[in-house]
Design a protein around this motif. Structure first.
Motif, PDB file in Angstrom:
ATOM      1  N   ILE A 112      21.636  12.136  64.513  1.00  0.00           N
ATOM      2  CA  ILE A 112      21.134  12.755  63.275  1.00  0.00           C
ATOM      3  C   ILE A 112      19.607  12.856  63.339  1.00  0.00           C
ATOM      4  O   ILE A 112      19.029  13.915  63.068  1.00  0.00           O
ATOM      5  CB  ILE A 112      21.575  11.958  62.033  1.00  0.00           C
ATOM      6  N   SER A 113      18.956  11.759  63.696  1.00  0.00           N
ATOM      7  CA  SER A 113      17.487  11.740  63.774  1.00  0.00           C
ATOM      8  C   SER A 113      16.973  12.747  64.795  1.00  0.00           C
ATOM      9  O   SER A 113      15.971  13.435  64.553  1.00  0.00           O
ATOM     10  CB  SER A 113      16.992  10.336  64.122  1.00  0.00           C
ATOM     11  N   SER A 114      17.650  12.846  65.928  1.00  0.00           N
ATOM     12  CA  SER A 114      17.233  13.800  66.963  1.00  0.00           C
ATOM     13  C   SER A 114      17.325  15.234  66.462  1.00  0.00           C
ATOM     14  O   SER A 114      16.441  16.055  66.732  1.00  0.00           O
ATOM     15  CB  SER A 114      18.089  13.636  68.225  1.00  0.00           C
ATOM     16  N   ALA A 115      18.385  15.546  65.738  1.00  0.00           N
ATOM     17  CA  ALA A 115      18.541  16.899  65.191  1.00  0.00           C
ATOM     18  C   ALA A 115      17.431  17.200  64.182  1.00  0.00           C
ATOM     19  O   ALA A 115      16.845  18.292  64.191  1.00  0.00           O
ATOM     20  CB  ALA A 115      19.916  17.048  64.539  1.00  0.00           C
ATOM     21  N   ILE A 116      17.132  16.240  63.331  1.00  0.00           N
ATOM     22  CA  ILE A 116      16.065  16.418  62.339  1.00  0.00           C
ATOM     23  C   ILE A 116      14.718  16.575  63.041  1.00  0.00           C
ATOM     24  O   ILE A 116      13.941  17.488  62.734  1.00  0.00           O
ATOM     25  CB  ILE A 116      16.032  15.240  61.339  1.00  0.00           C
ATOM     26  N   ASN A 117      14.434  15.695  63.998  1.00  0.00           N
ATOM     27  CA  ASN A 117      13.157  15.737  64.710  1.00  0.00           C
ATOM     28  C   ASN A 117      12.986  17.012  65.520  1.00  0.00           C
ATOM     29  O   ASN A 117      11.862  17.460  65.743  1.00  0.00           O
ATOM     30  CB  ASN A 117      12.999  14.506  65.605  1.00  0.00           C
ATOM     31  N   ALA A 118      14.101  17.617  65.937  1.00  0.00           N
ATOM     32  CA  ALA A 118      14.036  18.876  66.680  1.00  0.00           C
ATOM     33  C   ALA A 118      13.755  20.059  65.756  1.00  0.00           C
ATOM     34  O   ALA A 118      13.398  21.141  66.217  1.00  0.00           O
ATOM     35  CB  ALA A 118      15.346  19.104  67.439  1.00  0.00           C
ATOM     36  N   GLY A 119      13.927  19.853  64.447  1.00  0.00           N
ATOM     37  CA  GLY A 119      13.625  20.903  63.491  1.00  0.00           C
ATOM     38  C   GLY A 119      14.817  21.487  62.768  1.00  0.00           C
ATOM     39  O   GLY A 119      14.673  22.459  62.017  1.00  0.00           O
ATOM     40  N   LEU A 120      16.001  20.906  62.956  1.00  0.00           N
ATOM     41  CA  LEU A 120      17.170  21.389  62.221  1.00  0.00           C
ATOM     42  C   LEU A 120      17.145  20.867  60.792  1.00  0.00           C
ATOM     43  O   LEU A 120      16.639  19.770  60.526  1.00  0.00           O
ATOM     44  CB  LEU A 120      18.460  20.947  62.918  1.00  0.00           C
ATOM     45  N   SER A 121      17.709  21.643  59.888  1.00  0.00           N
ATOM     46  CA  SER A 121      17.823  21.243  58.489  1.00  0.00           C
ATOM     47  C   SER A 121      19.104  20.427  58.338  1.00  0.00           C
ATOM     48  O   SER A 121      20.201  20.956  58.490  1.00  0.00           O
ATOM     49  CB  SER A 121      17.867  22.486  57.599  1.00  0.00           C
ATOM     50  N   VAL A 122      18.935  19.132  58.044  1.00  0.00           N
ATOM     51  CA  VAL A 122      20.078  18.213  57.986  1.00  0.00           C
ATOM     52  C   VAL A 122      20.078  17.477  56.652  1.00  0.00           C
ATOM     53  O   VAL A 122      19.078  16.879  56.258  1.00  0.00           O
ATOM     54  CB  VAL A 122      20.033  17.179  59.137  1.00  0.00           C
ATOM     55  N   GLY A 123      21.205  17.521  55.970  1.00  0.00           N
ATOM     56  CA  GLY A 123      21.429  16.713  54.785  1.00  0.00           C
ATOM     57  C   GLY A 123      22.413  15.608  55.133  1.00  0.00           C
ATOM     58  O   GLY A 123      23.138  15.698  56.118  1.00  0.00           O
ATOM     59  N   ILE A 124      22.433  14.567  54.334  1.00  0.00           N
ATOM     60  CA  ILE A 124      23.341  13.442  54.552  1.00  0.00           C
ATOM     61  C   ILE A 124      24.308  13.352  53.372  1.00  0.00           C
ATOM     62  O   ILE A 124      23.891  13.432  52.211  1.00  0.00           O
ATOM     63  CB  ILE A 124      22.574  12.106  54.675  1.00  0.00           C
ATOM     64  N   GLN A 141      18.052   5.686  50.960  1.00  0.00           N
ATOM     65  CA  GLN A 141      16.708   5.388  51.467  1.00  0.00           C
ATOM     66  C   GLN A 141      16.613   5.667  52.965  1.00  0.00           C
ATOM     67  O   GLN A 141      15.595   6.181  53.439  1.00  0.00           O
ATOM     68  CB  GLN A 141      16.348   3.933  51.158  1.00  0.00           C
ATOM     69  N   LEU A 142      17.682   5.363  53.708  1.00  0.00           N
ATOM     70  CA  LEU A 142      17.696   5.657  55.136  1.00  0.00           C
ATOM     71  C   LEU A 142      17.645   7.169  55.370  1.00  0.00           C
ATOM     72  O   LEU A 142      16.915   7.647  56.240  1.00  0.00           O
ATOM     73  CB  LEU A 142      18.948   5.061  55.794  1.00  0.00           C
ATOM     74  N   ALA A 143      18.402   7.914  54.579  1.00  0.00           N
ATOM     75  CA  ALA A 143      18.387   9.378  54.706  1.00  0.00           C
ATOM     76  C   ALA A 143      16.974   9.909  54.487  1.00  0.00           C
ATOM     77  O   ALA A 143      16.499  10.776  55.238  1.00  0.00           O
ATOM     78  CB  ALA A 143      19.368  10.006  53.713  1.00  0.00           C
ATOM     79  N   LYS A 144      16.290   9.388  53.490  1.00  0.00           N
ATOM     80  CA  LYS A 144      14.908   9.807  53.224  1.00  0.00           C
ATOM     81  C   LYS A 144      13.991   9.412  54.378  1.00  0.00           C
ATOM     82  O   LYS A 144      13.167  10.210  54.830  1.00  0.00           O
ATOM     83  CB  LYS A 144      14.416   9.180  51.915  1.00  0.00           C
ATOM     84  N   LYS A 145      14.157   8.194  54.868  1.00  0.00           N
ATOM     85  CA  LYS A 145      13.298   7.679  55.940  1.00  0.00           C
ATOM     86  C   LYS A 145      13.391   8.533  57.206  1.00  0.00           C
ATOM     87  O   LYS A 145      12.381   8.771  57.873  1.00  0.00           O
ATOM     88  CB  LYS A 145      13.690   6.226  56.252  1.00  0.00           C
ATOM     89  N   ILE A 146      14.587   9.002  57.541  1.00  0.00           N
ATOM     90  CA  ILE A 146      14.736   9.783  58.777  1.00  0.00           C
ATOM     91  C   ILE A 146      14.440  11.265  58.572  1.00  0.00           C
ATOM     92  O   ILE A 146      14.470  12.041  59.521  1.00  0.00           O
ATOM     93  CB  ILE A 146      16.127   9.587  59.426  1.00  0.00           C
ATOM     94  N   GLY A 147      14.141  11.651  57.334  1.00  0.00           N
ATOM     95  CA  GLY A 147      13.731  13.021  57.073  1.00  0.00           C
ATOM     96  C   GLY A 147      14.837  13.985  56.703  1.00  0.00           C
ATOM     97  O   GLY A 147      14.662  15.211  56.814  1.00  0.00           O
TER      98      GLY A 147
END
Length: 181
Positions: A112-124, A141-147
């Motif tokens: 999940i973090s890798s997808a977010i960091n690569a620039g994909l729009s990810v919701g949890i 809070q974890l969802a917010k922390k990882i973006g």
């Protein structure tokens, strides 16, 4: 996707479906499962068609099968968002509830973090049960922390095949959601 059909029949079917979506001016589709990434070739074909037609595609996934190659493909598609399922911010609780082996939580969180960091729009999305309701705040809070772009909480629905999940009352769920706000 029917596993008994040949790839050309599946792709032909997807093209026909996409033609209907275009003809009816459907602006968005949601791809769910099971797990959509079990059929990476068919999913890729569908996303390519949707992207070419400028149709937004939202994919609901548990993220266990999204690898770097798929992330790179998704980045090339137009209008794709992901909704990842995360049952808890606690690794032990996550693995018990998802019936997965040790290390699965860290693997999914990494993906999940890798997808977010690569620039994909990810919701949890967190499916809420009596077993994990106490982890809702920490998971948000974890969802917010990882973006993650969003955090959703969905009450578990009755399932005759899963007798170990207890259904939450409306009052308990509403109180827990109020605590998030």
């Amino acid at each position: 996707f029917n596993t008994g059909e040949s790839k050309s029949l599946v792709i032909g079917g997807l093209k026909r479906i996409m033609q209907e979506l275009i003809a009816n001016q459907v602006p968005a589709i949601t791809i769910t499962g099971g797990e959509p990434f079990l059929k990476k070739n068919e999913l890729s074909a569908l996303l390519t068609l949707a992207s070419a037609a400028n149709i937004h595609a939202s994919i609901n996934s548990n993220f266990s099968l999204i690898d770097e190659k798929m992330v790179n493909f998704l980045l090339k598609c137009k209008n794709v968002t992901l909704l990842g399922s995360l049952l808890s911010a606690d690794s032990d609780e996550y693995e018990i509830l998802s019936n997965t082996p040790p290390g699965s939580f860290e693997n999914v969180l990494y993906r999940i973090s890798s997808a977010i960091n690569a620039g994909l729009s990810v919701g949890i999305n967190m499916v809420i049960t009596k077993e994990n309701i106490g982890s809702m705040m920490a998971t948000a809070q974890l969802a917010k922390k990882i973006g993650a772009r969003s955090f959703c909480a969905t009450r578990v629905l009755p399932n005759i095949n899963l007798d170990h999940f207890e259904i939450l009352s409306n009052d308990i769920l509403l109180e827990s959601l109020d605590n998030l706000i």
